[in-house]
Design an enzyme around this catalytic site. Structure first.
Site, mmCIF file in Angstrom:
data_model
loop_
_atom_site.group_PDB
_atom_site.id
_atom_site.type_symbol
_atom_site.label_atom_id
_atom_site.label_comp_id
_atom_site.label_asym_id
_atom_site.label_seq_id
_atom_site.Cartn_x
_atom_site.Cartn_y
_atom_site.Cartn_z
ATOM 1 N N SER A 83 -43.202 65.800 104.055
ATOM 2 C CA SER A 83 -42.972 64.848 102.973
ATOM 3 C C SER A 83 -42.424 63.555 103.563
ATOM 4 C CB SER A 83 -41.970 65.418 101.971
ATOM 5 O OG SER A 83 -40.673 65.357 102.537
ATOM 6 N N LYS A 84 -42.139 62.623 102.677
ATOM 7 C CA LYS A 84 -41.637 61.320 103.133
ATOM 8 C C LYS A 84 -40.363 61.445 103.968
ATOM 9 C CE LYS A 84 -43.745 58.076 99.994
ATOM 10 N NZ LYS A 84 -43.866 58.576 98.598
#
Ligand code: GLU
Length: 488
Positions: free
Chosen positions: A255-256
């Protein structure tokens, strides 16, 4: 005769194309190309709040940049269009009519509040939180009368009680089994007439004649529902292959938090599309368990779902960077010059005309750069001194020019270079190598002073070649300027 392979990549344009989606696209594309089939791009834009045209365009750009070409899609058309779900309403209406005709659906008149209340009661009892099938018990005549009277209603799939488990052979994970009792009478069309996600996907895959659905395993719980929709329509379901998730190095879903995740962010960081494609291919698939450099032709010729792993793939940005460096080093020189010119033009250091006029010079520069970088965004800082005036960094000034003897070393260097006959790196090297002994200094101190003078920093491509490429006049002027601020 088996039917030709047709696969699809079906992104929701609620964001840009990220690493996970790109890997799914690569596997579908490679599978289609390997089997001489069709690769279809379908935009799943039914969520009006989160879908944007900007995201759709970014997805198209990212795929094109990676070199993943599609045979059918919103931008190129094709025989099974339209290829955006928001434009396919008539097809969902037809599919609903078919299900009605086959007695596979029933209208549900329960209001949202009623359903919510039932859900909460079921949860409190700890039972199945699905629909309690109240409206399934309404007689067809009564139901038809209420529909005709305009009573608001959704349409639900009549999941067959006696169907037995839904079982399918996943091409990656093997046999998958879901008890029919755990599957809700899912809504296929909402009371506002819009199709639900699982209905739209099954209708699209059926009408687009998709033979293999290859997608992330976050969709695996949707598959039995979609299979039931196929069966209700009387259509043979496609084969399914669910790809394991991609994890960050900490074992959590990528994810980010793990840094950049969009394909365009990698492009902007100076990754080559062919290197990223190679890396994505290896995120869950392998050629033979050991080969790491796999170009697109090799991928296309060898891709198979049998070699896709069931285990989560770990995203390793260092490996990606290393791979990118390999691609940069092995790129033919002409090609590297083209890439370098694009980067230099973007940075405003080179005009298209100059790129043409100075081709020979750029060809000489190319290997000095390509052997030293792993990412294209390293080009500009490394060669800026050849294209623009430089200011000596404070750090370099303190560390190198403030050293005793730096000034005379630079003055002597300028003199030695002025009297050179040929401005070539080997002659430059011979002239500068004679200096340290004469000055009673360490070679490194002299060469670093010259390097800082001409580049402004302590890291650069090899010194003698850099001097040659910079040209005699500019080189000497910079050395003299540095001498004026250097220590005695
Ligand atoms: N639109 C879905 C997504 O972006 C993919 C659906 C599918 O592949 O079946 O996750």
């Amino acid at each position: 005769m088996t039917e030709p392979v047709r696969v699809r990549f079906a992104p929701s344009p609620t964001g840009h194309l990220h690493i996970g989606g790109a890997r799914t696209a690569v596997y579908n594309w490679a599978f289609a190309r390997r089997h001489g089939g069709a690769f279809v791009l379908r935009i799943e834009d039914t969520d009006p709040e989160r879908s944007t045209e900007e995201n759709t365009q970014a997805i198209l750009r990212s795929l094109a940049w990676l070199g993943i070409d599609h045979d059918e899609g919103p931008d190129v058309g094709g025989p099974y269009g339209p290829y955006r779900q928001t434009e396919r309403a008539p097809l969902y209406r037809d599919a609903l009519a078919l299900l009605q005709e086959r007695g596979a659906v029933y209208p549900c008149f329960c209001s949202a509040e009623e359903l919510e209340r039932k859900r909460q009661e079921a949860r409190a009892r700890g039972g199945f939180a699905g629909y309690d099938k109240t409206c399934r018990a309404i007689s067809p005549t009564d139901a038809a009368a209420r529909v005709a009277a305009g009573d608001p209603h959704a349409w639900r799939l009549k999941v067959p009680f006696d169907r037995g488990d839904v079982v399918f052979e996943d091409l990656v994970r093997g046999e998958m089994r879901f008890p029919i009792s755990a599957i809700d009478d899912l809504i296929v069309v909402r009371s506002d007439g819009t199709p639900t996600y699982n209905f739209a996907v099954a209708v699209d895959d059926a009408t687009m004649r998709i033979t293999h659905v290859i997608r992330g395993d976050d969709h695996i719980s949707n598959t039995p529902k979609q299979i039931l929709v196929y069966e209700a329509m009387g259509v043979e379901p496609p084969a399914f292959a669910h790809l394991s998730m991609i994890w960050g190095p900490d074992g959590k879903r990528l994810s980010k938090r793990h840094g950049a995740t969009s394909v365009e962010a990698y492009r902007d960081m100076g990754y080559l599309p062919e290197a990223l494609l190679n890396y994505l291919a290896l995120l869950g698939w392998s050629l033979d368990g050991e080969t790491t450099i796999i170009d697109r032709e090799t991928l296309i010729a060898n891709f198979s779902l049998e070699r896709v792993s069931r285990n989560p793939a770990i995203f390793d940005s260092e490996k990606l960077e290393w791979l990118n460096g390999v691609y940069i080093r092995e790129m033919p020189r002409e090609q590297f010059v083209d890439r370098m010119c694009a980067v230099l033009q973007d940075a405003g250091l080179l005009s298209p005309d100059e790129a043409k006029e100075r081709r020979e010079w750029l060809l000489a520069l190319a290997p000095l750069v390509s052997e030293r970088i792993k990412r294209l965004d390293e080009v500009v800082p490394m060669v800026r001194f050849l294209f623009a005036e430089v200011a000596v960094e404070e750090k370099a000034k303190d560390a190198v020019l403030a050293v005793a003897g730096a000034r005379s070393a630079l003055e002597e260097a300028a003199r030695a270079l002025e009297s050179l006959e040929a401005w070539q790196s080997d002659a430059i090297e011979a002239a500068l190598r004679a200096l340290p002994e004469r000055l009673g200094m360490k070679p490194k101190a002299v060469f670093q002073a010259v390097r800082v003078a001409i580049t402004g920093t302590t890291v650069s491509p090899p010194l003698f070649e850099s001097l040659e490429l910079l040209g005699r006049e500019r080189a000497i002027a910079r050395i003299e300027a540095a001498a004026r601020v250097a220590s005695d």
